[in-house]
Scaffold this motif. Structure first.
Motif, PDB file in Angstrom:
ATOM      1  N   LYS A   1      -8.815 -46.481 -15.711  1.00  0.00           N
ATOM      2  CA  LYS A   1      -9.788 -47.543 -15.439  1.00  0.00           C
ATOM      3  C   LYS A   1      -9.289 -48.908 -15.913  1.00  0.00           C
ATOM      4  O   LYS A   1      -9.463 -49.918 -15.230  1.00  0.00           O
ATOM      5  CB  LYS A   1     -11.119 -47.216 -16.126  1.00  0.00           C
ATOM      6  N   GLU A   2      -8.641 -48.916 -17.073  1.00  0.00           N
ATOM      7  CA  GLU A   2      -8.183 -50.207 -17.597  1.00  0.00           C
ATOM      8  C   GLU A   2      -7.103 -50.836 -16.721  1.00  0.00           C
ATOM      9  O   GLU A   2      -7.036 -52.060 -16.593  1.00  0.00           O
ATOM     10  CB  GLU A   2      -7.707 -50.055 -19.043  1.00  0.00           C
ATOM     11  N   SER A   3      -6.284 -49.982 -16.100  1.00  0.00           N
ATOM     12  CA  SER A   3      -5.276 -50.523 -15.194  1.00  0.00           C
ATOM     13  C   SER A   3      -5.948 -51.164 -13.979  1.00  0.00           C
ATOM     14  O   SER A   3      -5.505 -52.201 -13.485  1.00  0.00           O
ATOM     15  CB  SER A   3      -4.316 -49.418 -14.731  1.00  0.00           C
ATOM     16  N   LEU A   4      -7.023 -50.543 -13.496  1.00  0.00           N
ATOM     17  CA  LEU A   4      -7.782 -51.146 -12.393  1.00  0.00           C
ATOM     18  C   LEU A   4      -8.368 -52.478 -12.842  1.00  0.00           C
ATOM     19  O   LEU A   4      -8.211 -53.499 -12.168  1.00  0.00           O
ATOM     20  CB  LEU A   4      -8.926 -50.224 -11.950  1.00  0.00           C
ATOM     21  N   ASP A   5      -9.048 -52.459 -14.003  1.00  0.00           N
ATOM     22  CA  ASP A   5      -9.694 -53.673 -14.523  1.00  0.00           C
ATOM     23  C   ASP A   5      -8.687 -54.820 -14.657  1.00  0.00           C
ATOM     24  O   ASP A   5      -8.948 -55.943 -14.236  1.00  0.00           O
ATOM     25  CB  ASP A   5     -10.339 -53.409 -15.893  1.00  0.00           C
ATOM     26  N   GLU A   6      -7.553 -54.505 -15.265  1.00  0.00           N
ATOM     27  CA  GLU A   6      -6.537 -55.540 -15.495  1.00  0.00           C
ATOM     28  C   GLU A   6      -6.109 -56.217 -14.199  1.00  0.00           C
ATOM     29  O   GLU A   6      -5.704 -57.370 -14.181  1.00  0.00           O
ATOM     30  CB  GLU A   6      -5.275 -54.911 -16.121  1.00  0.00           C
ATOM     31  N   ARG A   7      -6.165 -55.436 -13.119  1.00  0.00           N
ATOM     32  CA  ARG A   7      -5.698 -55.945 -11.821  1.00  0.00           C
ATOM     33  C   ARG A   7      -6.832 -56.436 -10.935  1.00  0.00           C
ATOM     34  O   ARG A   7      -6.634 -56.695  -9.744  1.00  0.00           O
ATOM     35  CB  ARG A   7      -4.883 -54.849 -11.127  1.00  0.00           C
ATOM     36  N   GLY A   8      -8.023 -56.520 -11.504  1.00  0.00           N
ATOM     37  CA  GLY A   8      -9.170 -56.996 -10.734  1.00  0.00           C
ATOM     38  C   GLY A   8      -9.555 -56.050  -9.617  1.00  0.00           C
ATOM     39  O   GLY A   8     -10.070 -56.470  -8.575  1.00  0.00           O
ATOM     40  N   LEU A   9      -9.294 -54.763  -9.820  1.00  0.00           N
ATOM     41  CA  LEU A   9      -9.605 -53.768  -8.797  1.00  0.00           C
ATOM     42  C   LEU A   9     -10.738 -52.869  -9.267  1.00  0.00           C
ATOM     43  O   LEU A   9     -11.023 -52.768 -10.451  1.00  0.00           O
ATOM     44  CB  LEU A   9      -8.373 -52.882  -8.522  1.00  0.00           C
ATOM     45  N   SER A  10     -11.388 -52.209  -8.281  1.00  0.00           N
ATOM     46  CA  SER A  10     -12.342 -51.170  -8.639  1.00  0.00           C
ATOM     47  C   SER A  10     -12.096 -49.983  -7.710  1.00  0.00           C
ATOM     48  O   SER A  10     -11.315 -50.082  -6.760  1.00  0.00           O
ATOM     49  CB  SER A  10     -13.775 -51.680  -8.491  1.00  0.00           C
ATOM     50  N   LEU A  11     -12.770 -48.888  -7.994  1.00  0.00           N
ATOM     51  CA  LEU A  11     -12.549 -47.676  -7.188  1.00  0.00           C
ATOM     52  C   LEU A  11     -12.769 -47.923  -5.698  1.00  0.00           C
ATOM     53  O   LEU A  11     -12.122 -47.297  -4.860  1.00  0.00           O
ATOM     54  CB  LEU A  11     -13.493 -46.557  -7.647  1.00  0.00           C
ATOM     55  N   SER A  12     -13.659 -48.861  -5.373  1.00  0.00           N
ATOM     56  CA  SER A  12     -13.947 -49.106  -3.954  1.00  0.00           C
ATOM     57  C   SER A  12     -12.759 -49.721  -3.217  1.00  0.00           C
ATOM     58  O   SER A  12     -12.714 -49.732  -1.995  1.00  0.00           O
ATOM     59  CB  SER A  12     -15.182 -50.006  -3.808  1.00  0.00           C
ATOM     60  N   ASP A  13     -11.771 -50.230  -3.949  1.00  0.00           N
ATOM     61  CA  ASP A  13     -10.555 -50.744  -3.310  1.00  0.00           C
ATOM     62  C   ASP A  13      -9.584 -49.620  -2.958  1.00  0.00           C
ATOM     63  O   ASP A  13      -8.612 -49.832  -2.233  1.00  0.00           O
ATOM     64  CB  ASP A  13      -9.834 -51.718  -4.257  1.00  0.00           C
ATOM     65  N   LEU A  14      -9.831 -48.457  -3.518  1.00  0.00           N
ATOM     66  CA  LEU A  14      -8.892 -47.342  -3.335  1.00  0.00           C
ATOM     67  C   LEU A  14      -9.427 -46.352  -2.306  1.00  0.00           C
ATOM     68  O   LEU A  14     -10.631 -46.238  -2.094  1.00  0.00           O
ATOM     69  CB  LEU A  14      -8.665 -46.611  -4.661  1.00  0.00           C
ATOM     70  N   GLN A  15      -8.510 -45.604  -1.694  1.00  0.00           N
ATOM     71  CA  GLN A  15      -8.961 -44.597  -0.739  1.00  0.00           C
ATOM     72  C   GLN A  15      -9.656 -43.455  -1.470  1.00  0.00           C
ATOM     73  O   GLN A  15      -9.395 -43.190  -2.636  1.00  0.00           O
ATOM     74  CB  GLN A  15      -7.798 -44.092   0.113  1.00  0.00           C
ATOM     75  N   GLU A  16     -10.564 -42.793  -0.740  1.00  0.00           N
ATOM     76  CA  GLU A  16     -11.263 -41.672  -1.344  1.00  0.00           C
ATOM     77  C   GLU A  16     -10.400 -40.431  -1.187  1.00  0.00           C
ATOM     78  O   GLU A  16      -9.804 -40.220  -0.141  1.00  0.00           O
ATOM     79  CB  GLU A  16     -12.604 -41.449  -0.650  1.00  0.00           C
ATOM     80  N   LEU A  17     -10.336 -39.646  -2.235  1.00  0.00           N
ATOM     81  CA  LEU A  17      -9.572 -38.401  -2.157  1.00  0.00           C
ATOM     82  C   LEU A  17     -10.530 -37.244  -2.434  1.00  0.00           C
ATOM     83  O   LEU A  17     -11.234 -37.244  -3.435  1.00  0.00           O
ATOM     84  CB  LEU A  17      -8.434 -38.399  -3.186  1.00  0.00           C
ATOM     85  N   VAL A  18     -10.547 -36.286  -1.517  1.00  0.00           N
ATOM     86  CA  VAL A  18     -11.503 -35.189  -1.661  1.00  0.00           C
ATOM     87  C   VAL A  18     -10.816 -33.834  -1.499  1.00  0.00           C
ATOM     88  O   VAL A  18      -9.693 -33.742  -1.012  1.00  0.00           O
ATOM     89  CB  VAL A  18     -12.642 -35.289  -0.616  1.00  0.00           C
ATOM     90  N   TRP A  19     -11.502 -32.802  -1.921  1.00  0.00           N
ATOM     91  CA  TRP A  19     -11.071 -31.427  -1.658  1.00  0.00           C
ATOM     92  C   TRP A  19     -12.292 -30.644  -1.178  1.00  0.00           C
ATOM     93  O   TRP A  19     -13.428 -31.058  -1.412  1.00  0.00           O
ATOM     94  CB  TRP A  19     -10.445 -30.785  -2.895  1.00  0.00           C
ATOM     95  N   GLU A  20     -12.034 -29.543  -0.485  1.00  0.00           N
ATOM     96  CA  GLU A  20     -13.150 -28.749   0.046  1.00  0.00           C
ATOM     97  C   GLU A  20     -13.356 -27.519  -0.820  1.00  0.00           C
ATOM     98  O   GLU A  20     -12.426 -26.748  -1.041  1.00  0.00           O
ATOM     99  CB  GLU A  20     -12.851 -28.328   1.488  1.00  0.00           C
ATOM    100  N   ASP A  21     -14.582 -27.353  -1.298  1.00  0.00           N
ATOM    101  CA  ASP A  21     -14.893 -26.227  -2.166  1.00  0.00           C
ATOM    102  C   ASP A  21     -15.303 -25.021  -1.318  1.00  0.00           C
ATOM    103  O   ASP A  21     -16.388 -24.991  -0.748  1.00  0.00           O
ATOM    104  CB  ASP A  21     -16.025 -26.625  -3.127  1.00  0.00           C
ATOM    105  N   GLU A  22     -14.406 -24.034  -1.250  1.00  0.00           N
ATOM    106  CA  GLU A  22     -14.670 -22.828  -0.439  1.00  0.00           C
ATOM    107  C   GLU A  22     -15.935 -22.117  -0.894  1.00  0.00           C
ATOM    108  O   GLU A  22     -16.643 -21.511  -0.093  1.00  0.00           O
ATOM    109  CB  GLU A  22     -13.503 -21.835  -0.563  1.00  0.00           C
ATOM    110  N   ASP A  23     -16.184 -22.162  -2.209  1.00  0.00           N
ATOM    111  CA  ASP A  23     -17.334 -21.441  -2.749  1.00  0.00           C
ATOM    112  C   ASP A  23     -18.660 -22.107  -2.408  1.00  0.00           C
ATOM    113  O   ASP A  23     -19.713 -21.522  -2.592  1.00  0.00           O
ATOM    114  CB  ASP A  23     -17.216 -21.334  -4.283  1.00  0.00           C
ATOM    115  N   GLU A  24     -18.580 -23.320  -1.950  1.00  0.00           N
ATOM    116  CA  GLU A  24     -19.840 -24.011  -1.602  1.00  0.00           C
ATOM    117  C   GLU A  24     -19.800 -24.454  -0.156  1.00  0.00           C
ATOM    118  O   GLU A  24     -20.035 -25.633   0.173  1.00  0.00           O
ATOM    119  CB  GLU A  24     -20.079 -25.197  -2.542  1.00  0.00           C
TER     120      GLU A  24
END
Lengths: 138, 130, 102
Positions: free
Chosen positions: A86-109
């Motif tokens: 998080k601090e690396s994002l903050d230092e660079r004026g970035l937030s999670l919304s600037d990054l692509q979303e990464l997901v996985w599929e839960d077979e059990d659900e």
């Protein structure tokens, strides 16, 4: 492939932005291969490494292959522990919304999509790093 | 202990391969086993036998090669990284329609799985790079 | 034993040493090699950072890299242990994991 049932914690630490050097791309290549070995794999993006996950990367102008979409396939390779400093994002004026979303599929659900991204503080990250058996920094 | 070594930079441009050589020599002296030395990124350039450094300079490729011969060390060059950078053994040269190979004796070309395997099988994996 | 971190960059060239110091847990060790040895010289802009970090971490510096660069051994910050390649090997085997900060 190993016959023995050794499962180690592997962490790949990404600290460099993409394209300026080849490290981000070739790190990703190791990560994808490592998925075949049934190890406990995690990825960390810290320092300029957070730029690897920026949305809207367009590389036509520099004549290089855009590999940013490969990150979104990590979930299909059962790589679902992604730590972002998080601090690396903050230092660079970035937030999670600037990054692509990464997901996985839960077979059990019924293949519900779950986020692979964990936003962590430096203190949390250092604890997680400390638990690793093998740390590869690119 | 079983030690795995990863080298990510080419010779001469960066000290990484030199430091790794000194480290490996010291480890052997102390009775440790070198499970594998894996060459990745520009590190694959350590494997070319066509390099001709000045006579009064060290020849890093030859040093690796003779160390491997004397101590039975497995020197593995990543195939994907090697193809990008023109490091070829005979088989790779033929497969890719190239007119020659350039790999030094004692090095072999194989997949990235060999790096992951070194991480699994060795007690420690130590990286040398930029 | 916890992790061994190796640093091979000058603190004047980039922020690797700072990043490492922020992510080290207590009782980790740090070994400065190659251009990283510049980090542990006395009376530099970076000395105070090292002196403060010495309260939390053990620090080592590779003697052959100091000598190669003409950096006097008596100019190494007190508390930083000067080691050779064999001790480098010992440090890697004594710690659970080695992280090279590239």
């Amino acid at each position: 492939m190993s016959d023995e049932q050794i499962v180690k914690k592997f962490m790949y630490v990404n600290r460099k932005s993409p394209y300026g050097t080849i490290y981000a791309l070739e790190s990703l290549e190791v990560v994808l291969i490592s998925a075949a070995f049934d190890q406990d794999v995690s990825l960390t993006f810290t320092d300029d490494g957070v730029y690897q996950l920026m949305k809207n990367q367009q590389t036509d102008g520099i004549g290089m292959k855009n590999f940013s979409s490969t990150y979104s396939a990590l979930g299909d390779y059962e790589i679902k522990k992604i730590f972002i400093d998080k601090e690396s994002l903050d230092e660079r004026g970035l937030s999670l919304s600037d990054l692509q979303e990464l997901v996985w599929e839960d077979e059990d659900e019924d293949y519900a999509e779950k986020s692979s991204i964990n936003l962590v503080s430096r203190a949390e990250l250092s604890e997680i790093m400390n638990q690793q058996d093998v740390v590869l920094s690119f | 202990m079983k030690l795995g070594i990863l080298i990510n930079e080419g010779p001469y441009q960066h000290q990484a391969s030199d430091t790794a050589l000194q480290y490996v020599k010291a480890a052997l002296k102390k009775g440790h086993e070198i499970y594998r030395v894996f060459f990745y990124n520009d590190g694959v350039n350590n494997a070319t036998r066509l390099a001709t450094p000045p006579q009064d300079d060290r020849n890093i490729t030859k040093e690796w090669s003779s160390l491997a011969k004397d101590h039975g060390i497995d020197l593995v060059v990543c195939v994907a990284a090697a193809q990008r950078r023109g490091i070829l053994d005979k088989g790779e040269a033929e497969r890719n329609g190239k007119d020659s190979d350039n790999i030094e004796d004692g090095f072999r070309i194989s997949g990235l799985g060999q790096l992951v395997e070194a991480g699994i099988q060795a007690d420690r994996l130590i990286t040398f790079g930029d | 034993m916890n992790m061994l971190h190796t640093i091979n960059k000058s603190p004047f060239e980039n922020s690797t040493a700072s990043s490492c110091l922020k992510l080290c847990t207590k009782d980790s060790s740090i070994l400065f090699i190659e251009d990283g040895v510049i980090s542990v010289m006395k009376s530099t802009k970076f000395s105070e950072t090292i002196e403060n970090a010495l309260k939390e971490f053990k620090m080592y510096v590779l003697k052959p890299d100091l000598e190669a660069r003409g950096l006097p051994l008596n100019n190494v910050i007190e508390g930083v242990e000067i080691v050779g390649y064999e001790e480098f090997v010992d440090l890697t085997t004594e710690h659970k994991t080695v992280q090279s900060w590239l």
